[in-house]
Design a protein around this motif. Structure first.
Motif, mmCIF file in Angstrom:
data_model
loop_
_atom_site.group_PDB
_atom_site.id
_atom_site.type_symbol
_atom_site.label_atom_id
_atom_site.label_comp_id
_atom_site.label_asym_id
_atom_site.label_seq_id
_atom_site.Cartn_x
_atom_site.Cartn_y
_atom_site.Cartn_z
ATOM 1 N N ILE A 87 0.836 -1.200 0.000
ATOM 2 C CA ILE A 87 0.000 0.000 0.000
ATOM 3 C C ILE A 87 0.874 1.254 0.000
ATOM 4 N N ASP A 88 0.249 2.382 -0.331
ATOM 5 C CA ASP A 88 0.980 3.644 -0.452
ATOM 6 C C ASP A 88 0.595 4.665 0.603
ATOM 7 N N LEU A 89 -0.562 4.448 1.242
ATOM 8 C CA LEU A 89 -1.156 5.510 2.051
ATOM 9 C C LEU A 89 -1.926 4.899 3.220
ATOM 10 N N VAL A 90 -1.764 5.467 4.402
ATOM 11 C CA VAL A 90 -2.601 5.083 5.540
ATOM 12 C C VAL A 90 -3.115 6.340 6.227
ATOM 13 N N GLN A 91 -4.260 6.172 6.857
ATOM 14 C CA GLN A 91 -4.739 7.197 7.773
ATOM 15 C C GLN A 91 -4.831 6.548 9.145
ATOM 16 N N VAL A 92 -4.283 7.206 10.145
ATOM 17 C CA VAL A 92 -4.207 6.619 11.484
ATOM 18 C C VAL A 92 -4.671 7.627 12.525
ATOM 19 N N PRO A 93 -5.211 7.140 13.649
ATOM 20 C CA PRO A 93 -5.579 8.052 14.725
ATOM 21 C C PRO A 93 -4.346 8.386 15.580
ATOM 22 N N MET A 94 -4.204 9.640 15.900
ATOM 23 C CA MET A 94 -3.117 10.034 16.791
ATOM 24 C C MET A 94 -3.408 11.410 17.365
ATOM 25 N N ASN A 95 -3.138 11.565 18.622
ATOM 26 C CA ASN A 95 -3.247 12.864 19.289
ATOM 27 C C ASN A 95 -2.463 12.789 20.579
ATOM 28 N N VAL A 96 -2.443 13.871 21.296
ATOM 29 C CA VAL A 96 -1.603 13.935 22.495
ATOM 30 C C VAL A 96 -2.019 12.906 23.542
ATOM 31 N N PHE A 97 -3.280 12.454 23.501
ATOM 32 C CA PHE A 97 -3.724 11.398 24.407
ATOM 33 C C PHE A 97 -3.495 9.999 23.823
ATOM 34 N N ASP A 98 -3.510 9.889 22.501
ATOM 35 C CA ASP A 98 -3.368 8.602 21.815
ATOM 36 C C ASP A 98 -2.015 8.549 21.107
ATOM 37 N N GLN A 99 -1.031 7.976 21.778
ATOM 38 C CA GLN A 99 0.337 7.927 21.259
ATOM 39 C C GLN A 99 0.770 6.491 20.950
ATOM 40 N N ARG A 100 -0.204 5.600 20.759
ATOM 41 C CA ARG A 100 0.088 4.178 20.588
ATOM 42 C C ARG A 100 1.021 3.881 19.421
ATOM 43 N N LEU A 101 0.817 4.551 18.290
ATOM 44 C CA LEU A 101 1.592 4.216 17.100
ATOM 45 C C LEU A 101 3.024 4.719 17.181
ATOM 46 N N VAL A 106 -2.719 11.673 9.566
ATOM 47 C CA VAL A 106 -3.189 11.506 10.941
ATOM 48 C C VAL A 106 -4.546 12.167 11.099
ATOM 49 N N ARG A 107 -5.474 11.437 11.723
ATOM 50 C CA ARG A 107 -6.789 11.985 12.036
ATOM 51 C C ARG A 107 -6.933 12.064 13.556
ATOM 52 N N SER A 108 -8.051 12.640 13.995
ATOM 53 C CA SER A 108 -8.385 12.708 15.416
ATOM 54 C C SER A 108 -7.387 13.551 16.198
ATOM 55 N N ALA A 109 -6.901 14.618 15.558
ATOM 56 C CA ALA A 109 -5.889 15.483 16.180
ATOM 57 C C ALA A 109 -6.347 16.060 17.511
ATOM 58 N N PHE A 110 -7.635 16.365 17.602
ATOM 59 C CA PHE A 110 -8.180 16.956 18.827
ATOM 60 C C PHE A 110 -9.133 15.989 19.540
ATOM 61 N N LEU A 111 -9.093 14.706 19.158
ATOM 62 C CA LEU A 111 -9.961 13.683 19.726
ATOM 63 C C LEU A 111 -11.422 14.146 19.711
ATOM 64 N N GLN A 112 -11.876 14.479 18.491
ATOM 65 C CA GLN A 112 -13.249 14.975 18.252
ATOM 66 C C GLN A 112 -13.560 16.233 19.069
ATOM 67 N N GLY A 113 -12.522 17.023 19.366
ATOM 68 C CA GLY A 113 -12.732 18.267 20.110
ATOM 69 C C GLY A 113 -12.721 18.082 21.605
ATOM 70 N N SER A 170 -10.665 2.116 25.279
ATOM 71 C CA SER A 170 -12.078 2.488 25.420
ATOM 72 C C SER A 170 -12.224 3.991 25.609
ATOM 73 N N LEU A 171 -11.133 4.642 25.982
ATOM 74 C CA LEU A 171 -11.153 6.088 26.191
ATOM 75 C C LEU A 171 -10.646 6.867 24.974
ATOM 76 N N ILE A 172 -9.653 6.313 24.284
ATOM 77 C CA ILE A 172 -9.022 7.086 23.206
ATOM 78 C C ILE A 172 -9.531 6.730 21.809
ATOM 79 N N ASN A 173 -10.397 5.710 21.709
ATOM 80 C CA ASN A 173 -11.013 5.379 20.422
ATOM 81 C C ASN A 173 -12.485 5.816 20.470
ATOM 82 N N PRO A 174 -12.840 6.894 19.753
ATOM 83 C CA PRO A 174 -14.209 7.394 19.786
ATOM 84 C C PRO A 174 -15.262 6.357 19.401
ATOM 85 N N ALA A 175 -14.849 5.319 18.639
ATOM 86 C CA ALA A 175 -15.800 4.260 18.280
ATOM 87 C C ALA A 175 -16.321 3.547 19.519
ATOM 88 N N ASN A 176 -15.578 3.622 20.618
ATOM 89 C CA ASN A 176 -15.984 2.958 21.860
ATOM 90 C C ASN A 176 -16.816 3.858 22.768
#
Length: 298
Positions: free
Chosen positions: A164-178, A196-203, A291-297
Motif C-alpha cells: 500500500i501507499d497511504l494510511v490514515q491513522v488516529p493520533m493525538n496527544v492522548f493517543d500515542q500508541r503508534l 493523521v486523524r483525530s488530532a483533537f480527539l473529536q474536540g 475504550s477512552l481514546i477510540n471514539p468508536a468505543n
C-alpha cells in the motif's frame, strides 16, 4: 518565532455531510460555509481534502463547491464490507461505491483511495478487494491506495500481506500508541504516506473537564493537566495538540475537521506559527485505555 507547518495541514470534511463530533455544537456545515472553507483552503495552499462514501453527502458538497481552477488532493474511502468472507457481489458493491464517489466529487481521478474498514483485508477472499484498489491505481483513477487503520495490529497484518501507499491513522496527544509501538517509523520505512486523524480527539481536548460525558470522566485528570500545562506555557490547547503532531517527522498530513470558516482561519493561523514544544513533555499525557481514546468505543 514558531515554525510554519501549513504544508502538513489537511481538511477533514465529515462535517460537510454529517452532524459529527462529541464537542460539535454547530451540527452539519451549511453548504455556503463549505464553499467558503474550500475557497479559503485553496487560497492558503492547503492541498489535502479527506472524505468518505459514508460521510453523508460530503462528497457531493465537495464536488459542487470546489473553487474553479483550484486543484486539491482528494482522498476518499470505500464502502465497508464487514464480513468474514468477501463475495463477488461485495466487490461489485465496493466498485459501484467508488464510481459513485468519483462522480460525486466530479474528479477525473483521486489522489487517494482507502479502505474505510481495514479489517476487510482480513476476510476470506480479501485479495480480490485489494486487486480492486490496484485496478483503480493501474488505470490512473487514483494515485495512491491504502487503508484507514485503527491500531498497530491492523497495520502489522496489512504490511505483511499487501503493498500500500497511504494510511490514515488516529493520533493525538492522548493517543500515542503508534509512536510507542514504533509502527509510525515502520510505516515510513516502507515509504508509506501517513495521514493523521483525530488530532483533537473529536474536540474533547477543548472541553471543560467537568463537562466530560460520564463514560469519559476518568480522563478528567489528564485533560486538566493538559490544559494547565498549556496555560503555564502561554499556548492554546490547539497549538499544543498540533505541535505534538506536526513535530512528528514521519507524519505527512494532519487532517483536521472544521465546521466553519472561522475555525479554519484559526487553524491556519496556528499552524503558520506553531510554538516549538519539547518532545519530552508529550509522553506524560498518553492514555493507554482504548475504550477512552477510540471514539468508536464512546
Amino acid at each position: 518565532m514558531g515554525k510554519d507547518y501549513s504544508h502538513k495541514l489537511g481538511i477533514g470534511t465529515v462535517q460537510f455531510g454529517l452532524d459529527y463530533g462529541v464537542s460539535n455544537q454547530q451540527g452539519k456545515t451549511p453548504q455556503k460555509e463549505a464553499f467558503k472553507i474550500l475557497e479559503y483552503a485553496a487560497e492558503h495552499n492547503i492541498q489535502t481534502l479527506d472524505t468518505a462514501h459514508l460521510y453523508g453527502d460530503s462528497e457531493t458538497v465537495i464536488g459542487e463547491n470546489l473553487p474553479h481552477g483550484k486543484g486539491f488532493e482528494i482522498v476518499t474511502k470505500t464502502i465497508p464490507i464487514r464480513k468474514d468472507c468477501i463475495t463477488s457481489a461485495d466487490i461489485e458493491m465496493v466498485r459501484s461505491g467508488i464510481e459513485e464517489s468519483i462522480r460525486r466529487l466530479k474528479q477525473p481521478s483521486l489522489y487517494g483511495l482507502m479502505l474505510h474498514h481495514a479489517d476487510d483485508l482480513k476476510a476470506e477472499n480479501a485479495g480480490f478487494l485489494y486487486a480492486l484498489l490496484q485496478e483503480y491505481k493501474n488505470r490512473n483513477s487514483t494515485t495512491k491506495i491504502g487503508a484507514s487503520i485503527y491500531d498497530s495490529e491492523q497495520a502489522d497484518f496489512i504490511l505483511d500481506r499487501f503493498d500500500i501507499d497511504l494510511v490514515q491513522v488516529p493520533m493525538n496527544v492522548f493517543d500515542q500508541r503508534l509512536i510507542e509501538s514504533e509502527m509510525l517509523a515502520r510505516l515510513k520505512q516502507k515509504n508509506i504516506e501517513i495521514h493523521v486523524r483525530s488530532a483533537f480527539l473529536q474536540g474533547l481536548i477543548f472541553m471543560n473537564p467537568e463537562e466530560l460525558p460520564s463514560k469519559l470522566s476518568v480522563m478528567r485528570s489528564k485533560l486538566e493537566s493538559l490544559q494547565e500545562t498549556c496555560k503555564k506555557r502561554g499556548v492554546t490547547c490547539a497549538e499544543f495538540a498540533l505541535a505534538f503532531l506536526m513535530q512528528q517527522e514521519d507524519v505527512d498530513k494532519v487532517i483536521c475537521g472544521v465546521n466553519s470558516l472561522d475555525q479554519l482561519k484559526q487553524l491556519v493561523e496556528s499552524v503558520a506559527d506553531l510554538p516549538l514544544i519539547e518532545q519530552e513533555l508529550f509522553p506524560s499525557f498518553a492514555i493507554h485505555d482504548t475504550s477512552l481514546i477510540n471514539p468508536a468505543n464512546w
